[in-house]
Design an enzyme around this catalytic site. Structure first.
Site, PDB file in Angstrom:
ATOM      1  N   SER A  49      55.429  39.987  29.302  1.00 54.36           N
ATOM      2  CA  SER A  49      55.535  38.551  29.560  1.00 54.36           C
ATOM      3  C   SER A  49      54.379  37.855  28.866  1.00 54.36           C
ATOM      4  O   SER A  49      53.316  38.457  28.638  1.00 54.36           O
ATOM      5  CB  SER A  49      55.467  38.280  31.071  1.00 54.36           C
ATOM      6  OG  SER A  49      55.330  36.898  31.338  1.00 54.36           O
ATOM      7  N   TYR A  73      51.042  38.371  39.467  1.00 55.56           N
ATOM      8  CA  TYR A  73      51.978  38.642  38.375  1.00 55.56           C
ATOM      9  C   TYR A  73      51.258  38.763  37.038  1.00 55.56           C
ATOM     10  O   TYR A  73      51.521  39.692  36.262  1.00 55.56           O
ATOM     11  CB  TYR A  73      53.026  37.531  38.312  1.00 55.56           C
ATOM     12  CG  TYR A  73      54.076  37.731  37.246  1.00 55.56           C
ATOM     13  CD1 TYR A  73      54.958  38.811  37.297  1.00 55.56           C
ATOM     14  CD2 TYR A  73      54.207  36.834  36.189  1.00 55.56           C
ATOM     15  CE1 TYR A  73      55.925  38.987  36.326  1.00 55.56           C
ATOM     16  CE2 TYR A  73      55.183  37.002  35.208  1.00 55.56           C
ATOM     17  CZ  TYR A  73      56.040  38.088  35.281  1.00 55.56           C
ATOM     18  OH  TYR A  73      56.995  38.266  34.319  1.00 55.56           O
TER      19      TYR A  73
END
Length: 256
Positions: free
Chosen positions: A143, A156
């Site tokens: 990501s 995250y």
């Protein structure tokens, strides 16, 4: 593998077996579908076997139950495989949006178990088969959160930073071996479950994408994954960052 017909020889993935984790929805499901269309034999792994089986039947793949956080599940999954040429480490997710001062430690542990430790566990288990293939690929779905931090995203972003350094380190360690290590780092991708799992409500999940014209969808990321895996095997796409045009950076999103 039984029940799977051989693809035409001129397709890029002909004769190659690709394992896709987290394949019951989102990017994983789109990737499984795209790789099957490219001629790969696709093995789909996820916890929700009913959804997995439905997709596998539709694309001519093979569904196997897999929980990357459970060593016993991983062992059983690996034991059921005859051959592996490609591993797509896609299983992952975000599970909270709290500041560090209000950290939910259980969410942190879950984030690392799914995104990082699970990928390590499966990669380690399948490396012998990838070496034996003579032209193996390990692909990590990371990501843009693995490259920059932002408020409310620490559990995250920390996990995806872990995925990023995992890919970099593995590439160094496998240098000279017949295995490519690829990382795909998507920005804003609208799927049915990612934002919902993170925020816990449909309204909050909808707000993430509100006003954003054409955020990426799972098929866009699957397209990038398929492209990297179908290059000549001496070509290693180390890192591919992909965002919607409306997102110039993690913190810079145009909303109409």
């Amino acid at each position: 593998m039984s029940g799977v017909s051989l693809p035409p020889a001129d397709l890029p993935g002909s004769g190659r077996t690709a394992v896709v984790t987290g394949a019951s929805s989102g990017i994983g499901a789109a990737t499984a579908e795209r790789l099957a269309a490219e001629g790969f034999h696709v093995v789909l792994g996820a916890r929700r076997l009913d959804r997995l089986t439905e997709l596998a039947d539709r694309i001519g793949g093979r569904a196997l139950p897999l929980d990357v956080t459970d060593p016993t599940s991983v062992d059983a999954f690996v034991a059921a495989l005859d051959r592996v040429d490609v591993l797509v480490n896609n299983a992952g997710g975000a599970f909270d949006a709290k500041p560090v001062a209000e950290a939910d430690v259980d969410s942190w542990q879950r984030s690392f178990e799914v995104n990082v430790v699970g990928a390590v566990r499966l990669t380690k288990a399948l490396l012998p088969a990838l070496r034996a293939s003579g032209a193996g690929d390990v692909l990590f779905v990371g990501s843009t959160a693995g490259m920059i931090s932002y408020e409310g995203g620490a559990s995250y972003t920390a996990a995806k930073h872990g995925v990023h350094t995992l890919a970099e380190t593995l590439r160094l360690e496998l240098c000279g071996e017949p295995i490519r290590v690829i990382e795909i780092a998507p920005g804003m991708v609208r799927t049915d479950e990612f934002a919902l799992n993170r925020t816990g409500s449909a309204e909050a999940a909808e707000a993430v994408y509100r006003g954003v014209r054409e955020p990426l969808v799972a098929a866009d990321v699957a397209d990038c994954i398929a492209w990297t895996l179908t290059r000549p095997h001496h070509v290693n796409v180390d890192l591919l960052v992909v965002r919607p045009r409306a997102q110039a950076a993690q913190h810079k999103v145009h909303r109409e």
